[in-house]
Motif scaffolding. Structure first.
Motif, PDB file in Angstrom:
ATOM      1  N   PHE A   1       0.827  -1.215   0.000  1.00 57.38           N
ATOM      2  CA  PHE A   1       0.000   0.000   0.000  1.00 57.38           C
ATOM      3  C   PHE A   1       0.857   1.259   0.000  1.00 57.38           C
ATOM      4  CE2 PHE A   1      -3.372  -2.951   1.308  1.00 57.38           C
ATOM      5  CZ  PHE A   1      -4.387  -2.529   0.464  1.00 57.38           C
ATOM      6  N   GLN A   2       2.056   1.182   0.608  1.00 57.28           N
ATOM      7  CA  GLN A   2       2.957   2.323   0.517  1.00 57.28           C
ATOM      8  C   GLN A   2       3.381   2.562  -0.919  1.00 57.28           C
ATOM      9  OE1 GLN A   2       4.168   4.496   3.247  1.00 57.28           O
ATOM     10  NE2 GLN A   2       4.326   5.575   1.287  1.00 57.28           N
ATOM     11  N   THR A   3       3.632   1.473  -1.652  1.00 58.37           N
ATOM     12  CA  THR A   3       3.994   1.586  -3.067  1.00 58.37           C
ATOM     13  C   THR A   3       2.852   2.188  -3.878  1.00 58.37           C
ATOM     14  OG1 THR A   3       5.422  -0.357  -2.844  1.00 58.37           O
ATOM     15  CG2 THR A   3       4.803   0.300  -5.083  1.00 58.37           C
ATOM     16  N   LEU A   4       1.628   1.750  -3.567  1.00 59.71           N
ATOM     17  CA  LEU A   4       0.481   2.309  -4.278  1.00 59.71           C
ATOM     18  C   LEU A   4       0.372   3.814  -4.035  1.00 59.71           C
ATOM     19  CD1 LEU A   4      -2.207  -0.460  -3.604  1.00 59.71           C
ATOM     20  CD2 LEU A   4      -1.243   0.147  -5.825  1.00 59.71           C
ATOM     21  N   ILE A   5       0.586   4.245  -2.811  1.00 63.86           N
ATOM     22  CA  ILE A   5       0.526   5.678  -2.507  1.00 63.86           C
ATOM     23  C   ILE A   5       1.662   6.416  -3.199  1.00 63.86           C
ATOM     24  CG2 ILE A   5       0.806   7.358  -0.627  1.00 63.86           C
ATOM     25  CD1 ILE A   5      -0.791   5.437   1.130  1.00 63.86           C
TER      26      ILE A   5
ATOM     27  N   HIS B   1       1.873  15.947  -2.556  1.00 62.77           N
ATOM     28  CA  HIS B   1       3.092  15.778  -1.778  1.00 62.77           C
ATOM     29  C   HIS B   1       3.991  14.733  -2.445  1.00 62.77           C
ATOM     30  CE1 HIS B   1       1.446  18.044   1.675  1.00 62.77           C
ATOM     31  NE2 HIS B   1       0.281  17.523   1.280  1.00 62.77           N
ATOM     32  N   PRO B   2       5.303  14.937  -2.373  1.00 58.91           N
ATOM     33  CA  PRO B   2       6.213  13.950  -2.962  1.00 58.91           C
ATOM     34  C   PRO B   2       6.185  12.616  -2.233  1.00 58.91           C
ATOM     35  CG  PRO B   2       7.439  15.599  -1.733  1.00 58.91           C
ATOM     36  CD  PRO B   2       6.026  16.093  -1.801  1.00 58.91           C
ATOM     37  N   HIS B   3       5.815  12.655  -0.941  1.00 58.01           N
ATOM     38  CA  HIS B   3       5.755  11.401  -0.189  1.00 58.01           C
ATOM     39  C   HIS B   3       4.753  11.568   0.953  1.00 58.01           C
ATOM     40  CE1 HIS B   3       6.974   7.686   1.801  1.00 58.01           C
ATOM     41  NE2 HIS B   3       6.978   8.374   2.934  1.00 58.01           N
ATOM     42  N   GLN B   4       4.082  10.469   1.244  1.00 60.45           N
ATOM     43  CA  GLN B   4       3.222  10.436   2.421  1.00 60.45           C
ATOM     44  C   GLN B   4       3.174   9.005   2.934  1.00 60.45           C
ATOM     45  OE1 GLN B   4      -1.211  11.356   2.380  1.00 60.45           O
ATOM     46  NE2 GLN B   4      -0.409  13.124   3.483  1.00 60.45           N
ATOM     47  N   ASP B   5       3.399   8.833   4.227  1.00 62.76           N
ATOM     48  CA  ASP B   5       3.381   7.501   4.810  1.00 62.76           C
ATOM     49  C   ASP B   5       1.969   6.918   4.755  1.00 62.76           C
ATOM     50  OD1 ASP B   5       6.071   7.588   5.409  1.00 62.76           O
ATOM     51  OD2 ASP B   5       5.754   8.364   7.438  1.00 62.76           O
ATOM     52  N   VAL B   6       1.927   5.632   4.471  1.00 63.59           N
ATOM     53  CA  VAL B   6       0.644   4.955   4.424  1.00 63.59           C
ATOM     54  C   VAL B   6       0.064   4.886   5.835  1.00 63.59           C
ATOM     55  CG1 VAL B   6       1.715   2.665   4.682  1.00 63.59           C
ATOM     56  CG2 VAL B   6      -0.573   2.870   3.679  1.00 63.59           C
ATOM     57  N   ASP B   7      -1.246   5.114   5.922  1.00 62.03           N
ATOM     58  CA  ASP B   7      -1.971   4.986   7.193  1.00 62.03           C
ATOM     59  C   ASP B   7      -2.453   3.539   7.280  1.00 62.03           C
ATOM     60  OD1 ASP B   7      -3.465   5.193   9.446  1.00 62.03           O
ATOM     61  OD2 ASP B   7      -4.907   6.639   8.670  1.00 62.03           O
ATOM     62  N   PHE B   8      -1.607   2.692   7.843  1.00 65.22           N
ATOM     63  CA  PHE B   8      -1.864   1.244   7.876  1.00 65.22           C
ATOM     64  C   PHE B   8      -1.864   0.783   9.325  1.00 65.22           C
ATOM     65  CE2 PHE B   8      -0.726  -3.188   7.996  1.00 65.22           C
ATOM     66  CZ  PHE B   8      -1.339  -3.761   6.886  1.00 65.22           C
ATOM     67  N   GLU B   9      -2.904   0.050   9.701  1.00 59.12           N
ATOM     68  CA  GLU B   9      -2.970  -0.522  11.044  1.00 59.12           C
ATOM     69  C   GLU B   9      -3.451  -1.956  10.966  1.00 59.12           C
ATOM     70  OE1 GLU B   9      -5.428   1.704  13.656  1.00 59.12           O
ATOM     71  OE2 GLU B   9      -4.232   3.550  13.529  1.00 59.12           O
ATOM     72  N   GLU B  10      -2.783  -2.817  11.752  1.00 58.79           N
ATOM     73  CA  GLU B  10      -3.221  -4.200  11.885  1.00 58.79           C
ATOM     74  C   GLU B  10      -3.661  -4.414  13.315  1.00 58.79           C
ATOM     75  OE1 GLU B  10      -2.936  -8.421  12.965  1.00 58.79           O
ATOM     76  OE2 GLU B  10      -1.404  -6.952  13.534  1.00 58.79           O
ATOM     77  N   THR B  11      -4.852  -4.995  13.510  1.00 58.49           N
ATOM     78  CA  THR B  11      -5.435  -5.172  14.833  1.00 58.49           C
ATOM     79  C   THR B  11      -5.855  -6.622  15.000  1.00 58.49           C
ATOM     80  OG1 THR B  11      -6.298  -2.909  14.776  1.00 58.49           O
ATOM     81  CG2 THR B  11      -7.263  -4.398  16.401  1.00 58.49           C
ATOM     82  N   SER B  12      -5.583  -7.171  16.175  1.00 61.38           N
ATOM     83  CA  SER B  12      -6.034  -8.532  16.469  1.00 61.38           C
ATOM     84  C   SER B  12      -7.519  -8.513  16.795  1.00 61.38           C
ATOM     85  CB  SER B  12      -5.241  -9.108  17.645  1.00 61.38           C
ATOM     86  OG  SER B  12      -5.789 -10.368  18.013  1.00 61.38           O
TER      87      SER B  12
ATOM     88  N   GLY C   1      -4.258  15.372   5.617  1.00 61.21           N
ATOM     89  CA  GLY C   1      -4.178  14.012   5.133  1.00 61.21           C
ATOM     90  C   GLY C   1      -3.996  13.026   6.268  1.00 61.21           C
ATOM     91  N   PRO C   2      -3.906  11.743   5.949  1.00 57.60           N
ATOM     92  CA  PRO C   2      -4.049  11.194   4.604  1.00 57.60           C
ATOM     93  C   PRO C   2      -5.521  11.116   4.172  1.00 57.60           C
ATOM     94  CG  PRO C   2      -3.749   9.433   6.175  1.00 57.60           C
ATOM     95  CD  PRO C   2      -3.625  10.697   6.966  1.00 57.60           C
ATOM     96  N   VAL C   3      -5.749  10.830   2.884  1.00 52.82           N
ATOM     97  CA  VAL C   3      -7.101  10.752   2.353  1.00 52.82           C
ATOM     98  C   VAL C   3      -7.558   9.310   2.174  1.00 52.82           C
ATOM     99  CG1 VAL C   3      -7.028  12.994   1.220  1.00 52.82           C
ATOM    100  CG2 VAL C   3      -6.206  10.957   0.001  1.00 52.82           C
TER     101      VAL C   3
END
Length: 947
Positions: free
Chosen positions: A54-58, A80-91, A117-119
């Motif tokens: 997903f970071q690559t997709l962004i 923006h030239p770069h934006q960190d992916v808003d990714f969360e994994e939850t049990s 952001g992020p959007v």
């Protein structure tokens, strides 16, 4: 206008984005414009690899690393030239399905910060090694449906490379969303933009209708976006028949479904001018096909169902409109709204309340598109991620109603997305069924006019026409009113039949009031009847009753019936002009009156019986019952009601109609010999028949209030208490008068409320202070009341209930077709209560009393009330108002046309318009509810100026 500052690019928003940006500023917490993708992962997940994917997709897609802000008073997008992916994994291993759905909903509803952001955010909920829920939530300003398809296509390629950390084998991004914005700006400033504007101005430049679909609840003052989805399917056979129809008519399945949906809206709303929005992909140029961003553009599809055309002709109209819209789809909807400036309403969207969307799955799209249908589907391999659709229902409704239709694998799947503040899920389920029945009716005979196409399932039609109208009950149809009274006289000759209290403002002793036992009342009526017989009165003759409220009035009424004649009430409060019209139209034989009223009569040549003047001759008549010369089929009374032509019209009611009515009322709401009914209604108002006849045929007591008492709330409250009334029937205005006079209610009193719509506030007050409260409904033409409802405390409109015994009620459209539950229709009444018709007006009788299309019995008729109503799901009927100019004020039925005609007869009036207007409470009576009043607007005849 594009500007680059360092490594950050700023550019304007598209018109679609601008609209979304402004909506976001108005309600940043709203999640109505959030988009989502949900899938169950049925394989092991390399979580770090998935995050890198997903970071690559962004990193690849500029729209996913764009924010939106205000610069120099204008909204712009900042890439923006770069934006960190808003990714969360939850049990989620310990969660049950309910908690899982709650957590998913939390993520869907969490607002976006467009400025920072992020959007888009990615959430993975892990339940087991091979059981995860993958949720993508984005803001519509950055993503549309095809954008998700692009991302999922690329995810299929990128995820394996992130697992083994090889290079991504995807071509570089050549076009960005800002290229689309630049193209849109240039196009709109060109001649093509002018041509597009001219087209839509012609289509929508005139007054645009607001679609008022029948809702389950009132529309909130401010539009909400709470929604839900009802999914349904159309089988392959019907789909093929629809495709064949489209081919035969040289159009598309899109056009056929759109025309069918617009027909459904027409049938639900009865509005011929229908506007429906339809989203276009907005990617007509090939360079934009693989670009992530918000391209969707709404077009307005206008259809005119006026004239009730055959469906095939209507389909041709819709096809042409759809073709024109497709050719001109590039004009931004947001700009169209801005330039046409429709009247804005915070409770609804501009132009459009309803949307229609049609998609056809092309080869290669089916695997991905199934994830957006809200149904469980088959697993799909996305580069080692085995995904299957997760049925997460849409929880928002941007419109009141939207129909999404998808053609795939030879069948149609539909989804009704609706605003839950307006509609219930059961309503949507019925609507889906109606749409399917409509489609079947269309392919069966596309030449059928729109209003005659079927909507109801067989089960629903049977419920409306048969089950809810199954009201048989035995009653003495061959007997007359006076015969029922005479039978009661034999049972209880010495019981008090009627009381006429003394005027407490003038008398010092309440016992000075007059009373008659059943025997005394019958004997006095017999003496009058014998005298009338001597004057030639009998079956087929009419007697006018021009009497004040008194014992004389009740004696006169019963005496007339015993003589075999029918009575016509003449209200002493009526103007001479109206009385003159009635005397001209009614072939009266005798006029029964009181001495003090003689001067109020217009000129006439009738035989007059004056009860005081002729007292001695009446007293010499026999007290014995007369030989009965009439049956249930004879006329009982004629009551003159307001007429639209400027003259009152006489409604002819036979004995059997009244006998059926009284038999039904005796059972429910119910009356027994232990009751005391307090009568407040003038004889010229047909509901007085219940107050006078019903007690006298069951052995109860009638307390007859004078006109002065009825108009004084304090006196009325006093007499109600003093005489121990257990039943009273009155209009809402009279009940309100009582409460405003300080009446605190009576726990043993049965309150009957009718004549006009009962306000909810009034009903709740009565329910809290009375034994029971009943809503009563019925026109004069079907004998007093035709439907009743036991009220309960609550909110919203009070139903008029269900039909009384031996009565049928049908809610029909303009083609006499039954309307579905929840849909307004004109209320028609059939059964034992129907009048003969209007006195000497055969054309009007034929117009209002139609042949019953649902009865196999010859001669059965239905009366067109002109009232609008709808069925509630449980079968109770809800009154909605009038379909014509007739109004009811304080229980009196008035044709505005009659009043207008009377005004125009004045030499100084050229034209007149009369309306019923609800005025606010006055300052002198702040507790008084809004009152309905008649207001006349006139154009005067200008007299020439003096020389």
């Amino acid at each position: 206008r594009e500007k680059v500052e360092g490594s950050q690019a700023f550019c304007p928003l598209s018109y679609g984005q601008r609209a979304l940006w402004f909506l976001h500023q108005l309600a940043p917490e709203s999640w109505a414009y959030h988009t989502l993708f949900a899938a169950r992962v049925c394989s092991e997940v390399d979580i770090p690899a998935l995050q890198r994917t997903f970071q690559t997709l962004i990193d690849r897609q500029p729209a996913l690393r764009t924010t939106y802000t205000l610069r120099n008073g204008e909204p712009v997008q900042q890439i923006h030239p770069h934006q960190d992916v808003d990714f969360e994994e939850t049990s989620a291993a310990a969660w049950d399905e309910a908690e899982l759905n709650d957590r998913l909903l939390e993520q869907i509803q969490q607002p976006f910060d467009l400025e920072h952001g992020p959007v888009v955010r990615v959430r993975l909920f892990s339940r087991a090694a091979k059981d995860h829920i993958l949720l993508l939530v984005g803001h519509h300003i950055a993503l549309d449906l095809l954008s998700y398809m692009v991302l999922l296509d690329e995810l299929r390629v990128i995820y394996p490379t992130q697992q083994d950390r090889t290079s991504v084998a995807l071509p570089p991004i050549q076009f960005q969303y800002r290229d689309f914005v630049r193209w849109q700006t240039q196009m709109l400033s060109s001649s093509k933009g002018q041509q597009l504007w001219a087209y839509w101005q012609e289509q929508l430049g005139t007054d645009l209708p607001l679609l008022n679909l029948p809702t389950d609840r009132p529309r909130p003052a401010v539009q909400t976006y709470r929604g839900a989805t009802h999914v349904f399917s159309v089988n392959e056979t019907l789909t093929q028949q629809l495709q064949l129809l489209a081919k035969t008519e040289k159009t598309t399945l899109y056009a056929v479904l759109l025309a069918a949906f617009q027909t459904l809206l027409y049938r639900y709303s009865a509005q011929p001018d229908i506007l429906v929005g339809s989203p276009m992909l907005g990617r007509g140029r090939p360079e934009f096909e693989r670009v992530v961003g918000y391209f969707v553009n709404m077009v307005v599809l206008r259809a005119n169902c006026g004239g009730n055309p055959p469906f095939k002709a209507f389909l041709g109209q819709v096809s042409r409109a759809l073709s024109g819209a497709l050719d001109h789809q590039d004009y931004p909807f947001a700009l169209l709204v801005e330039r046409l400036r429709p009247q804005r309403d915070s409770s609804r969207s501009p132009f459009l309340d309803v949307m229609f969307d049609y998609e056809t799955l092309q080869s290669g799209q089916q695997d991905i598109t199934q994830f957006f249908l809200g149904e469980v589907g088959r697993p799909v391999d996305f580069g080692g991620l085995i995904l299957e659709p997760f049925p997460l229902r849409q929880q928002e409704g941007q419109f009141d109603l939207a129909l999404h239709a998808l053609e795939a694998k030879g069948a149609l799947q539909g989804a009704l997305v609706y605003n839950t503040d307006l509609f219930d899920v059961t309503t949507m389920a019925r609507m889906a069924q109606h749409f399917e029945v409509l489609l079947q009716g269309i392919v069966t005979n596309p030449e059928t006019p729109l209003s005659r196409l079927p909507l109801l399932t067989t089960l629903e039609e049977n419920q409306l026409l048969v089950v809810w109208n199954h009201t048989p009950a035995a009653y003495p149809a061959t007997l007359c009113l006076h015969q029922l009274f005479e039978t009661q006289v034999e049972r209880t000759p010495n019981a008090i039949a009627i009381v006429f209290p003394a005027d407490t403002t003038k008398a010092t002793n309440r016992s000075e009031g007059q009373t008659l036992t059943y025997r005394e009342l019958s004997e006095q009526a017999n003496q009058l009847a014998h005298y009338l017989r001597g004057l030639g009165v009998g079956p087929g003759t009419l007697v006018g009753l021009y009497l004040e409220r008194s014992l004389d009035m009740v004696v006169g009424l019963l005496g007339t019936l015993k003589a075999g004649a029918a009575y016509i009430p003449l209200d002493p409060t009526y103007p001479k002009e109206r009385l003159a019209l009635i005397l001209e139209d009614a072939p009266l034989s005798v006029l029964l009156t009181q001495e003090q009223l003689l001067d109020g009569l217009p000129a006439h040549t009738l035989q007059v019986v004056c009860v005081q003047r002729d007292h001695e001759v009446l007293a010499r008549q026999s007290k014995a019952n007369l030989t009965n010369l009439t049956s249930g089929d004879n006329l009982a009374y004629i009551l003159f009601t307001s007429g639209s032509t400027g003259r009152p019209k006489g409604v002819q009611i036979p004995h059997r109609a009244v006998v059926n009515f009284l038999s039904s009322m005796r059972r429910q709401p119910g009356l027994t010999e232990r009751d005391t009914l307090f009568s407040v209604t003038t004889l010229s108002f047909d509901i007085a028949g219940l107050e006078l006849f019903l007690p006298l045929i069951v052995g109860a007591r009638v307390v007859l209030a004078s006109r002065e008492v009825v108009g004084d709330g304090r006196q009325l409250a006093t007499q109600l208490a003093d005489w121990g009334a257990t039943v009273m029937q009155a209009t809402p205005s009279t009940w309100q008068l009582l409460l405003e006079a300080g009446w605190s209610g009576e726990q043993r009193l049965k309150a009957l409320c009718g004549g006009e719509a009962c306000p909810r506030e009034l009903a709740n007050r009565l329910i809290a202070t009375c034994a029971s409260v009943w809503n009563m409904y019925g026109p004069t033409e079907t004998t007093i009341w035709s439907a009743i409802y036991a009220m309960e405390a609550g909110e919203g409109t009070i139903p008029i209930g269900r039909p009384i015994a031996n009565t049928q009620i049908y809610l029909l459209n303009s083609d006499w077709q039954p309307v579905p539950v929840g849909v307004p229709g004109v209320l028609y009444i059939g059964g034992a209560g129907l009048a003969w018709g209007y006195l000497d007006q055969p054309a009007l009788t034929a117009e209002k009393f139609i042949p019953n299309p649902f009865s196999a019995q010859p001669g059965e008729r239905l009366y067109n009330t002109g009232d609008l109503a709808r069925y509630r799901p449980e079968g109770a009927i809800e009154f909605l108002g009038r379909s014509d100019q007739q109004v009811k004020i304080r229980g009196y039925r008035m044709e505005l046309g009659e009043i207008e005609a009377a005004l125009c007869r004045h030499p100084g009036v050229k034209e007149a318009v009369v309306v019923a207007r609800e005025d606010s409470s006055s300052a002198t009576s702040p507790s008084r509810q809004t009152e309905k009043r008649l207001v006349a607007y006139i154009i005067s005849v200008r007299e020439p100026a003096p020389p």
